[in-house]
Design a protein around this motif. Structure first.
Motif, PDB file in Angstrom:
ATOM      1  N   HIS A  22      10.821   6.364  -3.612  1.00  0.00           N
ATOM      2  CA  HIS A  22      10.987   6.394  -2.119  1.00  0.00           C
ATOM      3  C   HIS A  22      12.075   6.642  -1.491  1.00  0.00           C
ATOM      4  O   HIS A  22      12.253   6.453  -0.295  1.00  0.00           O
ATOM      5  CB  HIS A  22      10.784   4.753  -1.870  1.00  0.00           C
ATOM      6  N   LEU A  23      13.151   7.016  -2.218  1.00  0.00           N
ATOM      7  CA  LEU A  23      14.442   7.577  -1.784  1.00  0.00           C
ATOM      8  C   LEU A  23      14.867   8.862  -1.700  1.00  0.00           C
ATOM      9  O   LEU A  23      14.250   9.595  -2.868  1.00  0.00           O
ATOM     10  CB  LEU A  23      15.510   6.816  -2.692  1.00  0.00           C
ATOM     11  N   THR A  70      15.426   6.210   2.945  1.00  0.00           N
ATOM     12  CA  THR A  70      14.056   6.086   2.981  1.00  0.00           C
ATOM     13  C   THR A  70      13.428   6.937   4.224  1.00  0.00           C
ATOM     14  O   THR A  70      14.375   7.085   5.152  1.00  0.00           O
ATOM     15  CB  THR A  70      13.600   4.666   3.670  1.00  0.00           C
ATOM     16  N   ASP A  94      11.155  -0.851  -1.021  1.00  0.00           N
ATOM     17  CA  ASP A  94      10.576   0.722  -0.768  1.00  0.00           C
ATOM     18  C   ASP A  94       9.638   0.460   0.424  1.00  0.00           C
ATOM     19  O   ASP A  94       9.210   1.812   0.768  1.00  0.00           O
ATOM     20  CB  ASP A  94       9.823   1.139  -2.106  1.00  0.00           C
ATOM     21  N   ASP A 148      13.813   2.133   8.756  1.00  0.00           N
ATOM     22  CA  ASP A 148      14.254   3.009   7.814  1.00  0.00           C
ATOM     23  C   ASP A 148      15.579   2.711   7.252  1.00  0.00           C
ATOM     24  O   ASP A 148      16.480   2.505   8.218  1.00  0.00           O
ATOM     25  CB  ASP A 148      14.205   4.690   8.372  1.00  0.00           C
TER      26      ASP A 148
END
Length: 361
Positions: free
Chosen positions: A46-47, A60, A119, A124
């Protein structure tokens, strides 16, 4: 290539703080720690991870309406027999002792744990772990990121994990070093009357400094206390020579109601009969607490915002138009101290507060 040491983010922020501190990373020697941080963050899909030198940025990319930046530096000042870390009890309170525990690997540990865990946050998040904060400004990793990848610093609100005793500190004072220079005429000290002593000419300047009353200035509801101090005196060429040159170095911590140029003019006015030269400066930052995200953050943390007297990289975010605050575990008075130590409960409290805000903001 050597394999970077493994960081266990699942062990919790306290254990991770110890691991980070026990990997020495004095400014300029952060590569091993940067490798370890990059390696562990790349495991989380997720990064989106970017590296610039020894600075790591993990974002994110969820398309949220707002973006929050959470940043911390990974370097420390030099070690002085205060590693490896240890846990000690002080009057019934548990502390983690060692170089970097306060400034600022406890804050970095909290950020790493949350970066891996969160996540699907409602905003963001950009997580930044950067190098060379404790040395000259031109080496600062956050400044380098701003030059090389300005898009990575885009955001609506920033939190710097600098030690703040687990409270919110808005903005920061600016800082400036100035040289006050005098000149004279060399002569043999046995016949000093034919010379002109440059060091003696500093006497009046020191008298003015001793009598000077620093301002306390309210900026956006926070009271910033200034400081103007002599920090170095130099001059003289030999034990039997009247000196023809002398320099008094001043450090001015100025409130964010004025620019660095205005602060320099204030010092020059105080010493109008001296040659005053600015040799280093960094702008301060206004609190930025009127931003909606900042207000929501302060309310969520449940702490009264206070001013930051020292300079921090919130000023870099402020210069980019991003409101920013300091929020991290550790007493700033213990930063750089030989007995540097952080309350274990502050680490967990900061983690808990930041998680709660990031999952509800």
């Amino acid at each position: 290539m050597p394999v970077p040491p493994a960081l266990d983010l699942s062990a919790g922020s306290v254990a991770l703080t110890r691991s980070l501190c026990d990997l020495p990373s004095v400014s300029g020697d952060e590569a091993v720690l940067a490798d370890a941080i990059e390696t562990v963050l790349l495991r989380h899909p997720h990064l989106d991870v970017t590296r610039d030198g020894d600075a790591i940025v993990a974002r994110t990319m969820l398309g949220r309406a707002q973006r929050v930046i959470i940043a911390g530096h990974i370097d420390t000042v030099p070690i002085n027999d205060n590693l490896p870390t240890r846990v000690e009890d002080v009057e019934g309170d548990e502390y983690l002792w060692g170089r970097g525990t306060v400034d600022m690997k406890a804050g970095v540990a909290v950020a790493l744990v949350l970066a891996a865990e969160l996540d699907d946050p409602p905003v963001d998040v950009t997580w930044i772990f950067y190098d060379n904060e404790e040395v000259d400004a031109e080496l600062n990793g956050l400044g380098r990121l701003a030059r090389n990848h300005p898009d990575l610093l885009a955001g609506d609100f920033a939190i710097l994990g600098e030690p703040s005793n687990g409270g919110v500190e808005g903005g920061c004072n600016g800082t400036m070093r100035l040289e006050l220079r005098t000149s004279g005429l060399r002569a043999h000290s046995a016949r000093s009357w034919v010379g002109e002593n440059a060091i003696h000419k500093l006497g009046d300047a020191l008298t003015r400094l001793a009598a000077y009353e620093p301002r306390t200035v309210e900026v956006d509801g926070l009271a910033y206390r200034e400081g103007l101090n002599a920090v170095t005196v130099s001059g003289g060429v030999a034990g039997n020579v009247v000196p023809d040159a002398a320099t008094l170095v001043l450090n001015y911590r100025f409130a964010p109601d004025q620019s660095a140029a205005e602060a320099a003019d204030r010092v020059r006015a105080l010493f109008s009969d001296y040659d005053v030269v600015v040799v280093d400066q960094a702008e301060g930052a206004r609190p930025g607490l009127d931003a909606p995200l900042a207000q929501a953050f302060v309310a969520a943390v449940g702490a009264e915002a206070k001013p930051k007297y020292g300079w921090t990289d919130v000023a870099r975010f402020s210069a980019l138009g991003i409101p920013a605050v300091n929020f991290g575990p550790g007493d700033p008075l213990k930063a750089h101290a030989d007995d540097e130590r952080v309350l274990v409960s502050q680490i967990t409290d900061v983690e808990r507060a930041l998680r709660a805000w990031l999952t509800t903001s």
